[in-house]
Scaffold this active site. Sequence first.
Site, mmCIF file in Angstrom:
data_model
loop_
_atom_site.group_PDB
_atom_site.id
_atom_site.type_symbol
_atom_site.label_atom_id
_atom_site.label_comp_id
_atom_site.label_asym_id
_atom_site.label_seq_id
_atom_site.Cartn_x
_atom_site.Cartn_y
_atom_site.Cartn_z
ATOM 1 N N CYS A 1 0.825 -1.215 0.000
ATOM 2 C CA CYS A 1 0.000 0.000 0.000
ATOM 3 C C CYS A 1 0.859 1.265 0.000
ATOM 4 C CB CYS A 1 -0.989 -0.047 1.160
ATOM 5 S SG CYS A 1 -2.410 1.070 0.902
ATOM 6 N N HIS B 1 -4.616 -5.010 -0.221
ATOM 7 C CA HIS B 1 -4.443 -5.681 1.063
ATOM 8 C C HIS B 1 -4.940 -7.124 1.061
ATOM 9 C CE1 HIS B 1 -3.135 -2.070 3.186
ATOM 10 N NE2 HIS B 1 -4.057 -1.414 2.512
ATOM 11 N N GLU C 1 -3.571 -9.306 2.657
ATOM 12 C CA GLU C 1 -3.286 -9.810 4.001
ATOM 13 C C GLU C 1 -4.430 -9.544 4.980
ATOM 14 O OE1 GLU C 1 -2.194 -5.486 4.477
ATOM 15 O OE2 GLU C 1 -2.191 -6.975 2.869
#
Length: 303
Positions: free
Chosen positions: A142, A233, A235
Site C-alpha cells: 500500500c 491488502h 493480508e
Amino acid sequence: MPIKIPDDLPARRTLEAEGLVVMSEADAIRQDIRPLRIGLLNLMPDKISTETQLARLIGATPLQVELTLVRITNHVSRHTEADHMASFYRPWEAVRDERFDGFIITGAPIEKLPFDAVTYWDELRRIFDWTQTHVHRGFMVCWAAQAALNHFHGVPKHILPAKAFGVIPHRVTQPASPWLRGFPDNFGMPVSRWTEVRQTDLPASLNVLAASAETGIGIIEDPARRMLHCFNHLEYDSHTLDIEYKRDVNAGVEVKLPANYYPHDNAALPPENCWRGHGHLLFGNWINEIYQSTPFDMDEIGR
C-alpha cells in the site's frame, strides 16, 4: 514447517488457535537448517493485528521462517502499548548491519501527506536504500509501495476524489509471472486508500502484474530493485474493512460502503472472505521465490 516468532507475542496464540504450527526458539535451534530471515517494518497503527495477518501468511509455507519485527528508530507509536514495542520490535538502526532474505514494509494511514512531510521520511529513504545492499527481496504494501516507487523512480501519487474501498475485481495482466502462480484470471482484492499510482507515470522497467478497471494498478514488480509492490491488502482479515468503515463513519469521514464486501450491501451482516486463498498464494509464491534464489551464505545477500 513452522514460523518462529517470540513465545509471548500476542500473534502466537491467534495463529496456534488457527492450526498454524509455531516454533519455539529452542526447537528452532535443534533443526539443522538455515531458516529464511524475514523482516517486517510495521508502519500500521494497529501493529498487533498487522503482525498477526502477515505472520499467518508467511508462516503457512513448507519452510522455516524467522520473523523479525522492526520499527522506525525515533518514531513513537501512539496506538500500540510501549511495552509491546519494547518487547518485540527492534529499531532499524539496531538491525541495519544484519541481512535478510526478505523484508516487508507495510502501509501507513498517511497517504494524503506529501512524502517529505512524513516525520520519518528521511529514515525510510535510508531503509529503502539499505534493502538494496542487505535484503534479497522486498515486499512493499500500500503506502509503502507508493513511497518506494517515489524514492527509486520519482513516481508521484495522486489523491482520489473518493476513497477506493471494498473488495475490488482485479485482472492478472502477466499470467506467466511466478509471483501470481496459481492465480485465476480475475480475483478480488481488498482495497482501502485515498490515493493512487497511475500507469502513465511508471517507467518501462516496471511490470504491472494485476490491475483493476475501477481502482487501477494492483500489483507491480520492480525486477532491478528485487521488489514486489502491492497497493492493496490481500493480508487483511475478514473484518478489517468493516473495522475501517465503522471507524471512518464514527469519525465523521465521508466514505461509501465498501464495495462487494457485505452480503446484500448490508453492514449489519458479517462479511464473507473471498480473498484469503489469493493472499496465501501471493505470499507463498514470494517466499518460494526467495527460497529458490537467496544465497545460503547470508553474507552474500545484496552483493
